[in-house]
Design a protein around this motif. Structure first.
Motif, PDB file in Angstrom:
ATOM      1  N   VAL A 179      11.872  11.251  -0.313  1.00  0.00           N
ATOM      2  CA  VAL A 179      11.004  10.934  -1.457  1.00  0.00           C
ATOM      3  C   VAL A 179      10.190   9.679  -1.161  1.00  0.00           C
ATOM      4  N   ARG A 180      10.839   8.645  -0.622  1.00  0.00           N
ATOM      5  CA  ARG A 180      10.114   7.410  -0.287  1.00  0.00           C
ATOM      6  C   ARG A 180       9.069   7.667   0.796  1.00  0.00           C
ATOM      7  N   ARG A 181       9.429   8.468   1.784  1.00  0.00           N
ATOM      8  CA  ARG A 181       8.451   8.793   2.826  1.00  0.00           C
ATOM      9  C   ARG A 181       7.241   9.510   2.234  1.00  0.00           C
ATOM     10  N   LYS A 182       7.497  10.424   1.315  1.00  0.00           N
ATOM     11  CA  LYS A 182       6.387  11.150   0.685  1.00  0.00           C
ATOM     12  C   LYS A 182       5.505  10.202  -0.111  1.00  0.00           C
ATOM     13  N   LEU A 183       6.130   9.276  -0.850  1.00  0.00           N
ATOM     14  CA  LEU A 183       5.360   8.308  -1.626  1.00  0.00           C
ATOM     15  C   LEU A 183       4.535   7.402  -0.717  1.00  0.00           C
ATOM     16  N   GLN A 184       5.130   6.958   0.396  1.00  0.00           N
ATOM     17  CA  GLN A 184       4.394   6.094   1.318  1.00  0.00           C
ATOM     18  C   GLN A 184       3.208   6.821   1.938  1.00  0.00           C
ATOM     19  N   ARG A 185       3.429   8.107   2.297  1.00  0.00           N
ATOM     20  CA  ARG A 185       2.304   8.875   2.840  1.00  0.00           C
ATOM     21  C   ARG A 185       1.203   9.043   1.803  1.00  0.00           C
ATOM     22  N   ALA A 186       1.595   9.324   0.557  1.00  0.00           N
ATOM     23  CA  ALA A 186       0.602   9.489  -0.502  1.00  0.00           C
ATOM     24  C   ALA A 186      -0.156   8.196  -0.764  1.00  0.00           C
ATOM     25  N   GLN A 187       0.563   7.083  -0.828  1.00  0.00           N
ATOM     26  CA  GLN A 187      -0.102   5.797  -1.045  1.00  0.00           C
ATOM     27  C   GLN A 187      -1.026   5.434   0.109  1.00  0.00           C
ATOM     28  N   GLN A 189      -2.577   7.610   2.045  1.00  0.00           N
ATOM     29  CA  GLN A 189      -3.760   8.468   1.950  1.00  0.00           C
ATOM     30  C   GLN A 189      -4.709   7.980   0.870  1.00  0.00           C
ATOM     31  N   VAL A 190      -4.148   7.525  -0.254  1.00  0.00           N
ATOM     32  CA  VAL A 190      -4.995   7.003  -1.331  1.00  0.00           C
ATOM     33  C   VAL A 190      -5.733   5.751  -0.870  1.00  0.00           C
ATOM     34  N   ALA A 191      -5.035   4.838  -0.197  1.00  0.00           N
ATOM     35  CA  ALA A 191      -5.665   3.615   0.288  1.00  0.00           C
ATOM     36  C   ALA A 191      -6.747   3.925   1.314  1.00  0.00           C
ATOM     37  N   ALA A 192      -6.454   4.881   2.218  1.00  0.00           N
ATOM     38  CA  ALA A 192      -7.453   5.250   3.217  1.00  0.00           C
ATOM     39  C   ALA A 192      -8.661   5.903   2.568  1.00  0.00           C
ATOM     40  N   GLU A 193      -8.431   6.720   1.546  1.00  0.00           N
ATOM     41  CA  GLU A 193      -9.537   7.371   0.850  1.00  0.00           C
ATOM     42  C   GLU A 193     -10.411   6.342   0.137  1.00  0.00           C
ATOM     43  N   ARG A 194      -9.788   5.380  -0.523  1.00  0.00           N
ATOM     44  CA  ARG A 194     -10.556   4.343  -1.216  1.00  0.00           C
ATOM     45  C   ARG A 194     -11.359   3.501  -0.233  1.00  0.00           C
ATOM     46  N   ALA A 195     -10.718   3.166   0.903  1.00  0.00           N
ATOM     47  CA  ALA A 195     -11.428   2.374   1.904  1.00  0.00           C
ATOM     48  C   ALA A 195     -12.600   3.142   2.483  1.00  0.00           C
ATOM     49  N   ALA A 196     -12.448   4.474   2.675  1.00  0.00           N
ATOM     50  CA  ALA A 196     -13.530   5.277   3.229  1.00  0.00           C
ATOM     51  C   ALA A 196     -14.681   5.403   2.241  1.00  0.00           C
ATOM     52  N   ILE A 197     -14.345   5.542   0.941  1.00  0.00           N
ATOM     53  CA  ILE A 197     -15.393   5.675  -0.077  1.00  0.00           C
ATOM     54  C   ILE A 197     -16.113   4.341  -0.275  1.00  0.00           C
ATOM     55  N   ALA A 198     -15.353   3.230  -0.276  1.00  0.00           N
ATOM     56  CA  ALA A 198     -15.968   1.929  -0.513  1.00  0.00           C
ATOM     57  C   ALA A 198     -16.886   1.520   0.626  1.00  0.00           C
ATOM     58  N   GLY A 199     -16.525   1.856   1.858  1.00  0.00           N
ATOM     59  CA  GLY A 199     -17.357   1.519   2.999  1.00  0.00           C
ATOM     60  C   GLY A 199     -17.168   0.084   3.435  1.00  0.00           C
ATOM     61  N   PRO A 200     -17.868  -0.321   4.486  1.00  0.00           N
ATOM     62  CA  PRO A 200     -17.682  -1.677   5.046  1.00  0.00           C
ATOM     63  C   PRO A 200     -18.294  -2.784   4.209  1.00  0.00           C
ATOM     64  N   ASP A 201     -19.141  -2.449   3.210  1.00  0.00           N
ATOM     65  CA  ASP A 201     -19.821  -3.478   2.428  1.00  0.00           C
ATOM     66  C   ASP A 201     -19.012  -3.916   1.227  1.00  0.00           C
ATOM     67  N   SER A 202     -17.767  -3.464   1.120  1.00  0.00           N
ATOM     68  CA  SER A 202     -16.989  -3.786  -0.073  1.00  0.00           C
ATOM     69  C   SER A 202     -15.963  -4.869   0.187  1.00  0.00           C
ATOM     70  N   LYS A 271      -1.549  -1.443   8.313  1.00  0.00           N
ATOM     71  CA  LYS A 271      -0.360  -0.661   8.648  1.00  0.00           C
ATOM     72  C   LYS A 271      -0.673   0.831   8.675  1.00  0.00           C
ATOM     73  N   VAL A 272      -1.476   1.290   7.711  1.00  0.00           N
ATOM     74  CA  VAL A 272      -1.862   2.699   7.687  1.00  0.00           C
ATOM     75  C   VAL A 272      -2.733   3.053   8.865  1.00  0.00           C
TER      76      VAL A 272
END
Length: 274
Positions: A179-187, A189-202, A271-272
């Motif tokens: 369960v913890r591994r699944k939560l860490q993977r989900a978190q 992915q969410v962080a990577a998605e936000r970073a990709a959407i925000a781009g380098p100017d954020s 870390k991700v």
């Protein structure tokens, strides 16, 4: 019977432990263990004979319709199935609720094996042999049931409840690992998605950052100075992983107190990415 003991021995005022051989009393023979070992050996022989007989009978029956390798390969499944159920029942001997299912399944599979052996005898024209052959499997399972029940320690209801509670706690701890591994993977992915959407100017540490940004308290010291993001990456590349140590490093490099949340977010992103 001889045994070795270490005793103190002093020479010239210096004492050492030296080994000597002494006569040790011979313990009495454990006849209970001897009998139990003998009975277990008999049960193994009976079980082996049962598997051989059932496999030969059912394999000969199935060989009338399919090739012999397939027939005998399928025939051995009949006995192995109820043997496996009996083994699982033994593993769950401290939990009656968990042992009930393999016990019932073992009985059903044993009946199927006995029916197949009887069917072979009847098809061959010797129903008496089929009936006796079917009884071999029943005798094997009955003997093993008696042996395993004898070796199962008796426990009162409270002790069984305590053991089940302990096993429940251990099972909960094991269940939380995936369960913890699944939560860490989900978190991640969410962080990577936000970073990709925000781009380098954020970058929240840019001097022209708006006051509405949650990291508005982290600003550049002077044009061209090292930002919090740069300092966190430098600390990461230097194998500094403790968040508090990274915060102290960032404060030393930038000359200001960084936002702990910002530092932790950058560490999580690294870390991700790593």
């Amino acid at each position: 019977m001889k045994t070795t003991q270490h005793v103190p021995h002093t020479v010239d005022g210096k004492t050492r432990m030296v080994p000597i051989e002494v006569d040790a009393p011979t313990p009495p023979r454990d006849w209970d263990h001897f009998v139990l070992t003998a009975v277990t050996g008999i049960a193994v022989l009976v079980l082996t004979a049962s598997v051989v007989w059932s496999t030969a009978s059912i394999g000969d029956l199935l060989a009338r319709a399919v090739i012999e390798p397939a027939a005998y390969g399928a025939a051995v499944v009949f006995d192995l199935a109820w043997i496996a159920c009996m083994a699982i029942e033994w593993l769950a001997r401290y939990d009656d609720d968990r042992a009930a299912l393999p016990r019932r399944a073992g009985h059903v599979m044993l009946l199927l094996a006995m029916a197949a052996v009887y069917a072979h005898g009847k098809v061959a024209g010797y129903w008496e042999i089929g009936l006796i052959g079917a009884a071999v499997s029943a005798l094997a399972k009955g003997l093993w049931t008696v042996v395993l029940r004898h070796q199962t320690p008796p426990l009162d209801a409270r002790t069984r409840a305590w053991i089940q509670a302990e096993l429940g706690d251990a099972g909960a701890s094991l269940a939380m690992i995936p369960v913890r591994r699944k939560l860490q993977r989900a978190q991640g992915q969410v962080a990577a998605e936000r970073a990709a959407i925000a781009g380098p100017d954020s970058d929240p540490d840019r001097p022209d950052q708006s006051g509405s940004d949650p990291d508005a308290d982290v600003i550049g010291i002077r044009p061209g100075a090292v930002t919090t993001k740069d300092a966190v990456r430098i600390a990461w590349d230097s194998d500094i992983r403790d968040p508090q140590a990274v915060i102290r490093y960032v404060a030393k490099v930038t000359g200001g107190v960084p936002s702990p949340d910002t530092v932790r977010r950058y560490l999580h992103a690294l870390k991700v990415a790593g």
